[in-house]
Scaffold this active site. Structure first.
Site, short mmCIF file in Angstrom:
data_model
loop_
_atom_site.label_atom_id
_atom_site.label_comp_id
_atom_site.label_asym_id
_atom_site.label_seq_id
_atom_site.Cartn_x
_atom_site.Cartn_y
_atom_site.Cartn_z
N SER A 1 -32.42 -57.46 -19.08
CA SER A 1 -31.88 -57.23 -17.73
C SER A 1 -32.67 -56.13 -17.00
O SER A 1 -32.88 -56.20 -15.79
CB SER A 1 -30.39 -56.90 -17.76
OG SER A 1 -30.15 -55.63 -18.29
N LEU B 1 -42.38 -46.87 -32.11
CA LEU B 1 -43.84 -46.97 -32.06
C LEU B 1 -44.47 -45.82 -32.84
O LEU B 1 -43.92 -44.72 -32.89
CB LEU B 1 -44.30 -46.97 -30.60
CG LEU B 1 -43.80 -48.18 -29.81
CD1 LEU B 1 -43.91 -47.93 -28.31
CD2 LEU B 1 -44.55 -49.44 -30.20
N HIS C 1 -33.63 -45.20 -21.55
CA HIS C 1 -32.69 -44.98 -22.65
C HIS C 1 -31.29 -44.81 -22.07
O HIS C 1 -31.10 -44.11 -21.07
CB HIS C 1 -33.11 -43.72 -23.44
CG HIS C 1 -32.20 -43.43 -24.58
ND1 HIS C 1 -32.22 -44.18 -25.75
CD2 HIS C 1 -31.19 -42.53 -24.73
CE1 HIS C 1 -31.29 -43.73 -26.56
NE2 HIS C 1 -30.65 -42.73 -25.97
C1 GAR Z 1 -30.69 -51.04 -22.21
O1 GAR Z 1 -29.41 -50.47 -22.07
C2 GAR Z 1 -31.71 -49.99 -22.58
O2 GAR Z 1 -31.47 -48.75 -21.97
C3 GAR Z 1 -31.52 -49.91 -24.07
O3 GAR Z 1 -31.36 -51.23 -24.48
C4 GAR Z 1 -30.74 -51.97 -23.42
C5 GAR Z 1 -31.58 -53.19 -23.16
O4 GAR Z 1 -30.96 -54.03 -22.24
N1 GAR Z 1 -32.64 -49.26 -24.70
C6 GAR Z 1 -32.54 -48.51 -25.78
O5 GAR Z 1 -31.48 -48.30 -26.36
C7 GAR Z 1 -33.84 -47.90 -26.27
N2 GAR Z 1 -33.62 -46.70 -27.02
P1 GAR Z 1 -31.80 -55.10 -21.44
O6 GAR Z 1 -32.57 -55.90 -22.48
O7 GAR Z 1 -30.76 -55.93 -20.75
O8 GAR Z 1 -32.70 -54.36 -20.49
#
Ligand code: GAR
Length: 232
Positions: A19, A100, A116
């Site tokens: 998203s 990474l 994040h």
């Molecule tokens: C999001 O909330 C992003 O901030 C988080 O994963 C989700 C991905 O949603 N990222 C992390 O936790 C990284 N540490 P999306 O695939 O719908 O963008």
């Protein structure tokens, strides 16, 4: 005559739903946006976001992390072959759930950005919304930051805060944060791509049109904060 804008060739790295990637694609659909999403790269073939990227006509690539098992260097070399093959200058992690290596992070230093779902440095790592609820914080949110070798570490480009409301469930809080992620990431990526970000020690300074003002929850005028009241 005004020169046509040279857009920075950017890859979005995903592992799932995508998203945030979709929010970046939508922003970059405007030719005046300073980054062009030239590649969506996933470490999982089944990432739902890949379909959304293909539907938007954006080149996609898959480097299955499972295939490489414990050889993170080989995994990253395969990813970098895709990044270089597509002439990528900037990398945006958007729900990319692999840590990474220091080598990769160093090679892409200041050209690698992450979103994040917490107000870093609070709650790095996983399960941020459940941990925020358990900790009883009143403000939660999201952070866009330049990536450094530590997990969810690096100079902060932008943050958005949301209130934590009484009775919130994890999914209600996650949805409130995610709505802000979708606003914040396109703005922060644009600042980076247009060269407006300057590093000052561990902090960043962003030139011009930043959102001014502060956020607080409860609002300072809230009855619970009035000193003439009965107090706690
Ligand atoms: C999001 O909330 C992003 O901030 C988080 O994963 C989700 C991905 O949603 N990222 C992390 O936790 C990284 N540490 P999306 O695939 O719908 O963008």
């Amino acid at each position: 005559m005004p020169q046509p804008l040279r857009r920075v060739r950017t890859a979005v790295l995903i592992s799932g739903r995508g998203s945030n990637m979709a929010a970046l694609l939508e922003a970059a659909a405007d030719p005046a946006y300073p980054a062009e999403i030239a590649l969506v790269l996933s470490n999982r073939e089944d990432a739902a976001g890949l379909e959304r990227a293909r539907a938007a006509g954006v080149p996609t690539a898959v480097v299955e992390s499972r295939v490489f098992r414990r050889d993170r260097d080989a995994f990253e070399r395969a990813m970098e072959a895709e990044l270089h093959g597509h002439g990528i200058e900037l990398v945006a992690l958007a729900g990319f759930m692999r840590v990474l290596t220091e080598g990769f992070v160093t090679r892409w230093q200041d050209r690698l950005v992450n979103i994040h779902p917490s107000l870093l440095p609070a709650f790095p790592g996983l399960d941020t919304h459940a941990r925020a609820l358990a900790a009883g914080v009143k403000l939660h949110g999201c952070t866009v930051h330049l990536v450094r070798p530590g997990v969810d570490d690096g100079p902060i480009l932008a943050q958005a805060a949301v209130p934590v409301l009484d009775g919130d469930t994890e999914s209600e809080l996650a949805a409130r944060v995610l709505a802000q992620e979708h606003r914040l990431y396109p703005a922060a990526l644009a600042w980076l791509a247009s060269g407006r970000v300057r590093l000052e020690g561990a902090a960043t300074r962003i030139a011009a049109d930043q959102a001014a003002g502060a956020l607080a929850n409860p609002l300072p005028g809230h009855a619970a904060l009035r000193t003439s009241g009965a107090g706690l």
